[in-house]
Write an enzyme that holds these catalytic residues in place. Structure first.
Site, PDB file in Angstrom:
ATOM      1  N   LYS A  35       0.839  -1.194   0.000  1.00 14.18           N
ATOM      2  CA  LYS A  35       0.000   0.000   0.000  1.00 14.18           C
ATOM      3  C   LYS A  35       0.879   1.251   0.000  1.00 14.18           C
ATOM      4  CE  LYS A  35      -3.729   1.829   3.017  1.00 14.18           C
ATOM      5  NZ  LYS A  35      -4.568   1.444   4.175  1.00 14.18           N
ATOM      6  N   SER A 112      -9.262   1.254   3.287  1.00 15.22           N
ATOM      7  CA  SER A 112      -8.483   2.100   2.401  1.00 15.22           C
ATOM      8  C   SER A 112      -7.385   1.339   1.650  1.00 15.22           C
ATOM      9  CB  SER A 112      -7.864   3.258   3.200  1.00 15.22           C
ATOM     10  OG  SER A 112      -6.993   2.774   4.205  1.00 15.22           O
ATOM     11  N   SER A 136      -9.449  -1.081   7.382  1.00 12.20           N
ATOM     12  CA  SER A 136      -8.896  -0.943   6.035  1.00 12.20           C
ATOM     13  C   SER A 136      -8.234  -2.188   5.438  1.00 12.20           C
ATOM     14  CB  SER A 136      -7.911   0.222   5.993  1.00 12.20           C
ATOM     15  OG  SER A 136      -8.611   1.430   6.117  1.00 12.20           O
TER      16      SER A 136
END
Length: 430
Positions: A35, A112, A136
């Site tokens: 990420k 996310s 997330s």
């Protein structure tokens, strides 16, 4: 669809070779993505927002979590798209595009850690790294039909990772295969591989399963039948978690409004828990990023912009009460689960919402989701989201939670149960 072969999952593609190429390394031959919240030396950590990328310079070192899996023999193939400033569980990004949900292209991928989940779900990589503050990792895992692990709070070092709210931030990971999920876990947790321990009890939170709009024979019952088959029916217990939390977390009274008590669609004590969590999250987010936001005034997408500015305006009253809630919930759930107990809940209250759904229509769904997600968030317990196939062509998932520090035990439980869960799903679907 732009960037189709990669499902729009990547910000940057590059190759970081494993720092140990020994064939006996547990992750030898595996690929992964990270990420865009993790530092990778020589790359700007973009945090999901172009204004952030523009106002920050390239990282001078790589996050220890990334280095650990490189040492474990895996190859990194790039950085993935994320929701802006990690402030959403939806997975939509107006600047970089929304990664395509490989299970359901007309639905959000979840956030996310959207790109990290999509890269695994689309079989572009074997596993990926994400972060989970409010949900997330767990949410995109459930929406993309893969395994997602949120470790115990503070179990994996978060150095070199942009903070969101330190009381809840964790480094998590995704995989399609429970054996790979475990191998990655043992490296990140620095835990020795241990013999599987049978759960002493699997507690089904009945009220939490009632929050889901998936029929229970496709959700709770699939899990119960699998547990009965592997471990025996005597370990299955049932509880009304909302009542237990209400009785054992007295500081929740500070977060229990009249509206909450009257909400028919939610569990009041868990809604209060979610309020406490989001209150402390706003306060810590402001502490981390308030100055940058007010100085740069970044362009932020719908929903996220409102949440970010609400955080910037927060005053931090009730912070002490938030910390009391954390302490009390941790103790209450430790008592409930004992040493090798497992708590079962739905990961989220239903299938992934449609792309570009009106935020107002999602409010009830979000409220129910955060009631479920705040249980591990506030207690610091570890949680794994496990896929249960597709229902009405949309992915379904269930979660197991275990005591803080029981991560290796929980990973073993997933390995033991996973095959039987898949068989049960197939039987139910027939």
């Amino acid at each position: 669809m732009a960037r189709d072969p990669d499902y729009g999952a990547f910000m940057d593609k590059f190759v970081l070779e494993p720092t140990s190429s020994a064939y006996d390394q547990p992750l030898h031959g595996l690929t992964f993505a990270v990420k865009d919240i993790f530092d990778v030396e020589g790359y700007v950590t973009g945090f999901g927002n172009p204004d952030w990328a523009r106002t920050h310079s390239a990282a001078t070192s790589t996050a220890p979590a990334v280095l650990a899996v490189l040492r474990g023999g895996a190859t990194c193939v790039g950085k993935t798209v994320m929701d802006e400033m990690a402030y959403s569980i939806n997975g939509e990004n107006i600047h970089y595009g929304t990664p395509i949900n490989p299970c359901a292209p007309d639905r959000v991928p979840g956030g996310s850690s959207s790109g990290s989940a999509v890269a695994v779900g689309a079989k572009i990589v074997d596993f990926s790294l994400g972060t989970d503050t409010g949900g997330s990792v767990r949410v995109p895992a459930s929406y993309c039909g893969i395994l997602g692990f949120r470790p115990s709070h503070d179990a994996v070092p978060s150095a070199g990772v942009i903070p969101m709210a330190q009381s809840f931030d964790t480094v998590g990971w995704f995989a399609r295969d429970p054996v790979i999920l475990s191998r990655v876990g043992h490296i990140l947790l620095q835990s020795p591989v241990m013999d599987p321990i049978k759960p002493s009890q699997v507690i089904i939170a009945e009220d939490c399963f009632q929050l889901s709009n998936i029929p229970n024979d496709r959700l709770g019952q699939v899990l119960v039948k699998s547990v009965e088959k592997i471990y025996g029916g005597h370990i299955v217990k049932h509880t009304v978690l909302g009542d237990y939390v209400k009785e054992n977390v007295p500081s929740l009274k500070h977060f229990m409004s009249k509206e909450l008590k009257e909400q028919e669609y939610n569990i009041p004590s868990l809604a209060a828990l979610s309020n406490a969590m989001r209150s402390l999250q706003r306060y810590e987010f402001k502490d981390n990023h308030g100055e940058w936001i007010t100085t740069v005034k970044p362009e932020l997408g719908p929903g996220i912009s409102e949440r970010v500015w609400e955080a910037v305006r927060t005053t931090g009253e009730n912070v002490d009460a938030c910390h009391s809630v954390k302490t009390e919930l941790h103790a209450a759930l430790a008592t409930l689960l004992q040493n090798f107990g497992v708590l079962a809940i739905p990961t989220v209250p239903g299938p992934p919402p449609k792309l570009q759904a009106d935020p107002a229509t999602l409010e009830i769904f979000r409220a129910k989701a955060f009631s479920l997600l705040s249980i591990a968030g506030v207690s610091g317990f570890c949680q794994v989201s496990m896929p249960l196939g597709m229902h009405d062509n949309l992915p379904v998932a269930v979660s197991l939670l275990a005591k803080q520090g029981s991560d290796a035990f929980l990973l073993n439980v997933v390995e033991s149960l996973y095959g039987t869960l898949k068989e049960q799903v197939e039987i139910t679907e027939k």
